[in-house]
Design a protein around this motif. Structure first.
Motif, PDB file in Angstrom:
ATOM      1  N   LEU A  86       0.828  -1.208   0.000  1.00 48.79           N
ATOM      2  CA  LEU A  86       0.000   0.000   0.000  1.00 48.79           C
ATOM      3  C   LEU A  86       0.863   1.259   0.000  1.00 48.79           C
ATOM      4  CD1 LEU A  86      -2.908   0.990   0.056  1.00 48.79           C
ATOM      5  CD2 LEU A  86      -2.875   0.784   2.555  1.00 48.79           C
ATOM      6  N   ALA A  87       1.954   1.229   0.762  1.00 46.11           N
ATOM      7  CA  ALA A  87       2.867   2.380   0.789  1.00 46.11           C
ATOM      8  C   ALA A  87       3.514   2.570  -0.581  1.00 46.11           C
ATOM      9  CB  ALA A  87       3.929   2.174   1.857  1.00 46.11           C
ATOM     10  N   ARG A  88       3.820   1.477  -1.255  1.00 47.54           N
ATOM     11  CA  ARG A  88       4.400   1.572  -2.598  1.00 47.54           C
ATOM     12  C   ARG A  88       3.406   2.183  -3.580  1.00 47.54           C
ATOM     13  NH1 ARG A  88       3.860  -1.388  -6.962  1.00 47.54           N
ATOM     14  NH2 ARG A  88       2.676  -3.013  -5.872  1.00 47.54           N
ATOM     15  N   LEU A  89       2.125   1.852  -3.426  1.00 51.09           N
ATOM     16  CA  LEU A  89       1.098   2.347  -4.337  1.00 51.09           C
ATOM     17  C   LEU A  89       0.749   3.808  -4.079  1.00 51.09           C
ATOM     18  CD1 LEU A  89      -1.288  -0.746  -4.226  1.00 51.09           C
ATOM     19  CD2 LEU A  89      -0.097   0.074  -6.276  1.00 51.09           C
ATOM     20  N   THR A  90       0.780   4.230  -2.821  1.00 46.19           N
ATOM     21  CA  THR A  90       0.265   5.552  -2.477  1.00 46.19           C
ATOM     22  C   THR A  90       1.316   6.538  -1.998  1.00 46.19           C
ATOM     23  OG1 THR A  90      -0.167   4.963  -0.159  1.00 46.19           O
ATOM     24  CG2 THR A  90      -1.906   4.467  -1.770  1.00 46.19           C
ATOM     25  N   ASP A  91       2.410   6.019  -1.451  1.00 47.90           N
ATOM     26  CA  ASP A  91       3.426   6.871  -0.825  1.00 47.90           C
ATOM     27  C   ASP A  91       2.784   7.836   0.179  1.00 47.90           C
ATOM     28  OD1 ASP A  91       6.042   7.711  -0.383  1.00 47.90           O
ATOM     29  OD2 ASP A  91       5.890   9.358  -1.811  1.00 47.90           O
ATOM     30  N   SER A  92       1.828   7.295   0.941  1.00 49.82           N
ATOM     31  CA  SER A  92       1.075   8.118   1.884  1.00 49.82           C
ATOM     32  C   SER A  92       1.681   8.043   3.281  1.00 49.82           C
ATOM     33  CB  SER A  92      -0.386   7.641   1.935  1.00 49.82           C
ATOM     34  OG  SER A  92      -1.046   8.159   3.069  1.00 49.82           O
ATOM     35  N   PRO A  93       1.924   9.179   3.929  1.00 48.77           N
ATOM     36  CA  PRO A  93       2.441   9.150   5.306  1.00 48.77           C
ATOM     37  C   PRO A  93       1.436   8.536   6.282  1.00 48.77           C
ATOM     38  CG  PRO A  93       1.898  11.405   4.637  1.00 48.77           C
ATOM     39  CD  PRO A  93       1.820  10.568   3.410  1.00 48.77           C
ATOM     40  N   VAL A  94       0.151   8.665   6.000  1.00 46.86           N
ATOM     41  CA  VAL A  94      -0.861   8.056   6.873  1.00 46.86           C
ATOM     42  C   VAL A  94      -0.762   6.530   6.796  1.00 46.86           C
ATOM     43  CG1 VAL A  94      -3.329   7.803   7.294  1.00 46.86           C
ATOM     44  CG2 VAL A  94      -2.396  10.041   6.692  1.00 46.86           C
ATOM     45  N   VAL A  95      -0.527   6.012   5.600  1.00 44.20           N
ATOM     46  CA  VAL A  95      -0.328   4.572   5.446  1.00 44.20           C
ATOM     47  C   VAL A  95       0.896   4.132   6.241  1.00 44.20           C
ATOM     48  CG1 VAL A  95       0.334   2.767   3.794  1.00 44.20           C
ATOM     49  CG2 VAL A  95      -1.494   4.376   3.228  1.00 44.20           C
ATOM     50  N   LEU A 137       8.165   1.784  17.139  1.00 40.02           N
ATOM     51  CA  LEU A 137       8.621   3.141  17.446  1.00 40.02           C
ATOM     52  C   LEU A 137       9.738   3.568  16.496  1.00 40.02           C
ATOM     53  CD1 LEU A 137       8.571   2.921  21.341  1.00 40.02           C
ATOM     54  CD2 LEU A 137       7.165   4.450  19.927  1.00 40.02           C
ATOM     55  N   ALA A 138      10.584   2.614  16.105  1.00 44.87           N
ATOM     56  CA  ALA A 138      11.648   2.927  15.156  1.00 44.87           C
ATOM     57  C   ALA A 138      11.059   3.313  13.796  1.00 44.87           C
ATOM     58  CB  ALA A 138      12.586   1.731  15.001  1.00 44.87           C
ATOM     59  N   ALA A 139       9.988   2.638  13.408  1.00 47.60           N
ATOM     60  CA  ALA A 139       9.323   2.967  12.144  1.00 47.60           C
ATOM     61  C   ALA A 139       8.645   4.324  12.222  1.00 47.60           C
ATOM     62  CB  ALA A 139       8.297   1.886  11.788  1.00 47.60           C
ATOM     63  N   LEU A 140       8.287   4.728  13.432  1.00 47.53           N
ATOM     64  CA  LEU A 140       7.582   5.992  13.641  1.00 47.53           C
ATOM     65  C   LEU A 140       8.533   7.193  13.569  1.00 47.53           C
ATOM     66  CD1 LEU A 140       4.562   6.495  14.263  1.00 47.53           C
ATOM     67  CD2 LEU A 140       5.183   6.618  16.684  1.00 47.53           C
ATOM     68  N   VAL A 141       9.809   6.967  13.834  1.00 43.87           N
ATOM     69  CA  VAL A 141      10.780   8.064  13.907  1.00 43.87           C
ATOM     70  C   VAL A 141      10.853   8.851  12.606  1.00 43.87           C
ATOM     71  CG1 VAL A 141      13.251   8.571  14.083  1.00 43.87           C
ATOM     72  CG2 VAL A 141      12.178   7.004  15.699  1.00 43.87           C
ATOM     73  N   ALA A 142      10.718   8.156  11.487  1.00 44.72           N
ATOM     74  CA  ALA A 142      10.873   8.814  10.187  1.00 44.72           C
ATOM     75  C   ALA A 142       9.656   9.646   9.788  1.00 44.72           C
ATOM     76  CB  ALA A 142      11.136   7.760   9.109  1.00 44.72           C
ATOM     77  N   LEU A 143       8.598   9.597  10.569  1.00 41.03           N
ATOM     78  CA  LEU A 143       7.356  10.272  10.201  1.00 41.03           C
ATOM     79  C   LEU A 143       7.196  11.597  10.936  1.00 41.03           C
ATOM     80  CD1 LEU A 143       4.963   7.184  10.207  1.00 41.03           C
ATOM     81  CD2 LEU A 143       6.101   8.251   8.249  1.00 41.03           C
ATOM     82  N   ASP A 144       6.525  12.534  10.290  1.00 42.68           N
ATOM     83  CA  ASP A 144       6.267  13.854  10.860  1.00 42.68           C
ATOM     84  C   ASP A 144       5.299  13.711  12.038  1.00 42.68           C
ATOM     85  OD1 ASP A 144       5.545  16.467  11.435  1.00 42.68           O
ATOM     86  OD2 ASP A 144       5.331  17.058   9.335  1.00 42.68           O
ATOM     87  N   ASP A 145       5.687  14.231  13.204  1.00 42.45           N
ATOM     88  CA  ASP A 145       4.832  14.065  14.378  1.00 42.45           C
ATOM     89  C   ASP A 145       3.591  14.958  14.346  1.00 42.45           C
ATOM     90  OD1 ASP A 145       5.846  16.558  14.926  1.00 42.45           O
ATOM     91  OD2 ASP A 145       6.994  15.943  16.693  1.00 42.45           O
ATOM     92  N   SER A 146       3.435  15.780  13.294  1.00 41.71           N
ATOM     93  CA  SER A 146       2.208  16.569  13.155  1.00 41.71           C
ATOM     94  C   SER A 146       1.109  15.804  12.413  1.00 41.71           C
ATOM     95  CB  SER A 146       2.498  17.883  12.419  1.00 41.71           C
ATOM     96  OG  SER A 146       2.870  17.641  11.072  1.00 41.71           O
ATOM     97  N   LEU A 147       1.429  14.608  11.969  1.00 45.38           N
ATOM     98  CA  LEU A 147       0.422  13.796  11.276  1.00 45.38           C
ATOM     99  C   LEU A 147      -0.766  13.528  12.189  1.00 45.38           C
ATOM    100  CD1 LEU A 147       2.518  11.027   9.464  1.00 45.38           C
ATOM    101  CD2 LEU A 147       0.956  12.637   8.372  1.00 45.38           C
ATOM    102  N   PRO A 148      -1.988  13.526  11.649  1.00 45.18           N
ATOM    103  CA  PRO A 148      -3.149  13.162  12.465  1.00 45.18           C
ATOM    104  C   PRO A 148      -2.966  11.783  13.086  1.00 45.18           C
ATOM    105  CG  PRO A 148      -3.844  14.059  10.342  1.00 45.18           C
ATOM    106  CD  PRO A 148      -2.358  13.879  10.260  1.00 45.18           C
ATOM    107  N   ARG A 149      -3.238  11.685  14.364  1.00 41.31           N
ATOM    108  CA  ARG A 149      -3.181  10.440  15.144  1.00 41.31           C
ATOM    109  C   ARG A 149      -1.751   9.930  15.381  1.00 41.31           C
ATOM    110  NH1 ARG A 149      -7.980   9.897  12.092  1.00 41.31           N
ATOM    111  NH2 ARG A 149      -9.807   9.768  13.446  1.00 41.31           N
ATOM    112  N   HIS A 150      -0.752  10.732  15.033  1.00 36.93           N
ATOM    113  CA  HIS A 150       0.629  10.327  15.311  1.00 36.93           C
ATOM    114  C   HIS A 150       0.834  10.136  16.808  1.00 36.93           C
ATOM    115  CE1 HIS A 150       4.979  10.697  15.946  1.00 36.93           C
ATOM    116  NE2 HIS A 150       5.153  10.386  14.663  1.00 36.93           N
ATOM    117  N   ALA A 151       0.346  11.095  17.592  1.00 36.74           N
ATOM    118  CA  ALA A 151       0.519  11.004  19.049  1.00 36.74           C
ATOM    119  C   ALA A 151      -0.187   9.785  19.623  1.00 36.74           C
ATOM    120  CB  ALA A 151      -0.011  12.280  19.708  1.00 36.74           C
TER     121      ALA A 151
END
Length: 394
Positions: A304-313, A331-345
């Motif tokens: 799905l990430a390959r198809l959409t390149d979506s940060p939410v995915v 948590l390691a996978a989470l480090v690369a993501l922007d913490d302002s994403l909805p539901r990141h917290a």
């Protein structure tokens, strides 16, 4: 008077008028006039061909309005001859309405409202109730959307499919599917069940166009909708997937969704809705939360990430990684993501709790609650924070 029959016929009658050359707004007005006339005269004896009757009456109403309009000269080719009354064409014009309603010049909210009005046959009042806005506000939104697409139209030549599943349209299949998914995600409010309405409309689209992503979206809707009864406690509070009573899931909808998905995947034309449906199917297949095949779910999130390149995915993938390989991997996978994403917290809180860091988890749950998009989610996250704070503080 069979209200369901009138509602089911409305989009195809509207589509016929548009295909004949009527602009969208004028055609919609004419169809509404025909429906009013049907309500008045059908109780005394319904016609043998209800669709043909509605087409004939609506077309006459359109011609009357056109002849009375100051722009008659620009449309004289259209009104020179009135088609003879008779059986309605067997061509399914509903598909054309989907593409018009999903035209890229419309905002997502306008596209959804117009789809519900033109294809779904809902009244303006029902749509307004579903979106919790005044009827006058929704009427203005729909009117603006109709004016926007009125100048576009669908000519008889363009309305013909080049091949099954391929159409020359002002919109595209991906846009239509996103509009339908927006309708589905509105869920339920007022006296209109928009999730059920989205499933009905997607079934209609699947019958009109042979496309694996249409099937994928229908499967996804069925699989998500199957869990609906278990998503809330009697007091209305949210019940997380892992805590849901799986005995309340709709097994018939799950079986249908899985069957539709398998047929779509067999065509080897993977799209994002098929991938999402595959993830939902793996959740549905697990007898208990502990037996969920998280390794396969991570693999589908990779697709799905390959198809959409979506940060939410990728955010959702981090949860799956945390379940498959442990919370620290998540948590390691989470480090690369922007913490302002909805539901990141919220995701970070869950993974920290799984890792035993209750104080950090409580703080993040409280932060997530402040950012929650709705009251039910906010209350759920607030309770999670309170639960952990009670454990942290002696």
């Amino acid at each position: 008077m069979n209200e369901a029959l009138l509602r089911s016929l409305t989009p195809s009658v509207l589509g016929i008028l548009v295909r004949r050359g009527a602009d969208f707004a004028a055609a919609e007005d004419a169809v509404q006039d025909a429906l009013v006339e049907a309500v008045r005269v059908w109780p005394a004896g319904a016609p043998r061909d209800p669709k043909g009757w509605l087409v004939t009456v609506a077309w006459r109403r359109f011609l009357d309005a056109t002849r009375a309009d100051a722009a008659r000269r620009r449309r004289e080719d259209l009104v020179d001859e009135e088609p003879a009354p008779g059986p309605a064409p067997t061509v399914d014009d509903t598909l054309q309405l989907y593409f018009l309603c999903a035209h890229p010049s419309l905002t997502p909210s306008s596209a959804v409202a117009l789809t519900l009005r033109a294809v779904g046959g809902l009244t303006t009042r029902q749509i307004a109730q579903a979106y919790l806005v005044p009827e006058a506000t929704m009427a203005q939104r729909i009117s603006r959307a109709k004016r926007t697409v009125s100048g576009i139209g669908v000519s008889p030549a363009r309305a013909k499919p080049r091949a099954r599943g391929r159409f020359d349209q002002p919109g595209d299949v991906a846009t239509v599917l996103r509009v339908l998914y927006l309708v589905f995600n509105e869920g339920y409010s007022g006296d209109v069940d928009l999730a059920a309405e989205a499933i009905r409309l997607t079934r209609q689209l699947a019958a009109a166009i042979d496309h694996p992503e249409v099937a994928g979206l229908l499967a996804l809707m069925l699989l998500h909708h199957a869990r609906r009864a278990a998503r809330a406690a009697p007091d209305g509070s949210l019940v997380p997937l892992a805590e849901q009573d799986r005995g309340r899931w709709d097994t018939e909808s799950i079986a249908e969704g899985v069957e539709i998905l398998q047929a779509a995947l067999a065509r080897d034309r993977l799209g994002e809705f098929q991938a999402q449906a595959a993830i939902a199917a793996l959740h549905a297949d697990a007898p208990t939360a502990e037996e969920t095949d998280w390794v396969q779910i991570v693999e589908w999130y990779d697709e799905l990430a390959r198809l959409t390149d979506s940060p939410v995915v990728r955010l959702n993938r981090a949860v799956a990684v945390g379940e498959a390989d442990g919370p620290r991997a998540g948590l390691a996978a989470l480090v690369a993501l922007d913490d302002s994403l909805p539901r990141h917290a919220a995701v970070a809180a869950y993974l920290h709790e799984r890792d035993g860091d209750l104080a950090t988890a409580a703080r993040l749950y409280a932060e997530a609650a402040r950012k929650a998009p709705n009251l039910a989610e906010r209350d759920h996250l607030t309770r999670q924070a309170a639960r952990l704070n009670a454990r942290v503080r002696p």
